[in-house]
Design a protein around this motif. Structure first.
Motif, mmCIF file in Angstrom:
data_model
loop_
_atom_site.group_PDB
_atom_site.id
_atom_site.type_symbol
_atom_site.label_atom_id
_atom_site.label_comp_id
_atom_site.label_asym_id
_atom_site.label_seq_id
_atom_site.Cartn_x
_atom_site.Cartn_y
_atom_site.Cartn_z
ATOM 1 N N GLN A 130 -8.356 20.707 8.397
ATOM 2 C CA GLN A 130 -8.803 19.331 8.242
ATOM 3 C C GLN A 130 -7.619 18.374 8.099
ATOM 4 O O GLN A 130 -6.607 18.700 7.477
ATOM 5 N N PHE A 131 -7.763 17.176 8.679
ATOM 6 C CA PHE A 131 -6.842 16.085 8.416
ATOM 7 C C PHE A 131 -7.424 15.204 7.313
ATOM 8 O O PHE A 131 -8.642 14.940 7.291
ATOM 9 N N GLY A 132 -6.555 14.728 6.430
ATOM 10 C CA GLY A 132 -7.000 13.831 5.371
ATOM 11 C C GLY A 132 -6.018 12.700 5.159
ATOM 12 O O GLY A 132 -4.805 12.868 5.378
ATOM 13 N N ILE A 133 -6.548 11.555 4.765
ATOM 14 C CA ILE A 133 -5.730 10.408 4.376
ATOM 15 C C ILE A 133 -6.266 9.884 3.055
ATOM 16 O O ILE A 133 -7.475 9.622 2.916
ATOM 17 N N ALA A 134 -5.388 9.718 2.093
ATOM 18 C CA ALA A 134 -5.711 9.030 0.846
ATOM 19 C C ALA A 134 -4.808 7.817 0.744
ATOM 20 O O ALA A 134 -3.619 7.884 1.084
ATOM 21 N N VAL A 135 -5.347 6.708 0.258
ATOM 22 C CA VAL A 135 -4.609 5.449 0.236
ATOM 23 C C VAL A 135 -5.037 4.629 -0.964
ATOM 24 O O VAL A 135 -6.196 4.690 -1.397
ATOM 25 N N THR A 158 0.842 -1.196 0.000
ATOM 26 C CA THR A 158 0.000 0.000 0.000
ATOM 27 C C THR A 158 0.874 1.241 0.000
ATOM 28 O O THR A 158 1.998 1.204 0.460
ATOM 29 N N TRP A 159 0.331 2.358 -0.490
ATOM 30 C CA TRP A 159 0.929 3.642 -0.147
ATOM 31 C C TRP A 159 -0.173 4.630 0.190
ATOM 32 O O TRP A 159 -1.306 4.506 -0.270
ATOM 33 N N ALA A 219 0.968 6.864 -11.372
ATOM 34 C CA ALA A 219 1.644 6.996 -12.672
ATOM 35 C C ALA A 219 3.115 6.623 -12.578
ATOM 36 O O ALA A 219 3.722 6.197 -13.575
ATOM 37 N N ALA A 220 3.703 6.756 -11.392
ATOM 38 C CA ALA A 220 5.101 6.381 -11.178
ATOM 39 C C ALA A 220 5.269 4.892 -10.884
ATOM 40 O O ALA A 220 6.391 4.440 -10.647
ATOM 41 N N GLY A 221 4.190 4.146 -10.898
ATOM 42 C CA GLY A 221 4.269 2.701 -10.708
ATOM 43 C C GLY A 221 3.372 2.164 -9.623
ATOM 44 O O GLY A 221 2.969 1.007 -9.656
ATOM 45 N N GLY A 222 3.080 2.978 -8.605
ATOM 46 C CA GLY A 222 2.164 2.572 -7.549
ATOM 47 C C GLY A 222 2.544 1.242 -6.912
ATOM 48 O O GLY A 222 3.717 0.880 -6.805
ATOM 49 N N ASP A 223 1.529 0.535 -6.466
ATOM 50 C CA ASP A 223 1.700 -0.829 -5.947
ATOM 51 C C ASP A 223 2.179 -1.700 -7.099
ATOM 52 O O ASP A 223 1.549 -1.764 -8.159
ATOM 53 N N LYS A 224 3.304 -2.384 -6.909
ATOM 54 C CA LYS A 224 3.903 -3.110 -8.032
ATOM 55 C C LYS A 224 3.074 -4.296 -8.485
ATOM 56 O O LYS A 224 3.312 -4.841 -9.571
ATOM 57 N N ARG A 225 2.061 -4.682 -7.705
ATOM 58 C CA ARG A 225 1.179 -5.781 -8.105
ATOM 59 C C ARG A 225 -0.005 -5.313 -8.938
ATOM 60 O O ARG A 225 -0.713 -6.121 -9.518
ATOM 61 N N GLY A 226 -0.250 -3.986 -8.966
ATOM 62 C CA GLY A 226 -1.403 -3.454 -9.683
ATOM 63 C C GLY A 226 -2.284 -2.630 -8.772
ATOM 64 O O GLY A 226 -1.813 -2.050 -7.795
#
Length: 236
Positions: free
Chosen positions: A14-19, A2-3, A153-160
């Motif tokens: 505000q606090f925010g989290i995107a994942v 994950t990232w 776009a930079a590759g993300g999770d290497k599994r997809g």
């Protein structure tokens, strides 16, 4: 696997989290926010109690570093975990266990923290950060999603890719925005769509909901309807 990005909007507080991840229903597992006090993302071999207990510790007044120390000290599986935390003062603390799968790591900047594991490479976090910094004119939810898109776009999770989530809290215990794509071929794209849809009705309804300062909120439906009508008129 994950990232994620944790950030605090300087305009609203505000606090925010995107994942995002190649795993099912990440929004049910990773993001935790204590309204006005801080945010936590628990990743890799997720320990939900990092979020549950961590939020409790933030409410008790501990800072990010002390929360992190308490959480990992109590967990013999810490070397398989990844966690990052931001507190109300802007302090950031992070842990990436030595058994997390490469690429894994953490970076931080002014008002944001980004961590990931099982990624295509370090560029995922770097591009997420660059895009978050560059888009300070965007509304907070869209700024977070634009940053995540750059990481993808930079590759993300290497599994997809499979799921993504966006959680934002203001001063209230209930979220200002909580949207998820639990199983989708383009989860971040689906979040972008849902964020746009949220402006049709939800954002207007949200302004009338009860708050701690106004426990009744607004129960006059005509006020909500007028807000919706005015927004539609501006868009036409």
């Amino acid at each position: 696997m994950t990232w994620s990005i944790i950030a605090r909007d300087p305009a609203t507080g505000q606090f925010g989290i995107a994942v995002a991840t190649r795993f099912f229903a990440v929004g049910a597992r990773v993001p935790y926010i204590a309204a006005g006090l801080g945010a936590i993302a628990t990743q890799a071999l997720v320990n939900p109690y990092y979020g549950i207990d961590g939020v409790k510790l933030l409410r008790e007044g501990l800072n990010a570093h002390d929360v992190l120390a308490a959480l990992i000290a109590a967990d013999d599986g810490r070397e398989s975990r990844q966690i990052h935390i931001m507190d109300a003062s802007g302090e950031i603390a992070a842990h990436t266990g030595r058994d997390c799968i490469d690429w894994c790591g953490h970076i931080a900047g002014s008002g944001f923290s980004i961590a990931g594991n099982m990624l295509a490479g370090a560029d995922v976090l770097d591009e997420t950060a660059k895009t978050y910094i560059a888009n300070d004119s965007l509304p907070f939810p869209r700024r977070l999603l634009a940053a995540m898109r750059a990481g993808e776009a930079a590759g993300g999770d290497k599994r997809g890719k499979q799921s993504a989530a966006l959680l934002i809290h203001g001063e209230e215990e209930w979220p200002a925005l909580d949207i998820r794509a639990d199983d989708h071929p383009d989860p971040l794209g689906e979040l972008e769509r849902l964020e746009r849809v949220s402006h049709e009705l939800w954002m207007h309804f949200r302004a009338s909901m009860p708050t701690r300062q106004n426990p009744t909120g607004n129960t006059d439906r005509s006020v909500i309807e007028a807000s919706i009508k005015a927004a539609r008129a501006r868009q036409s």
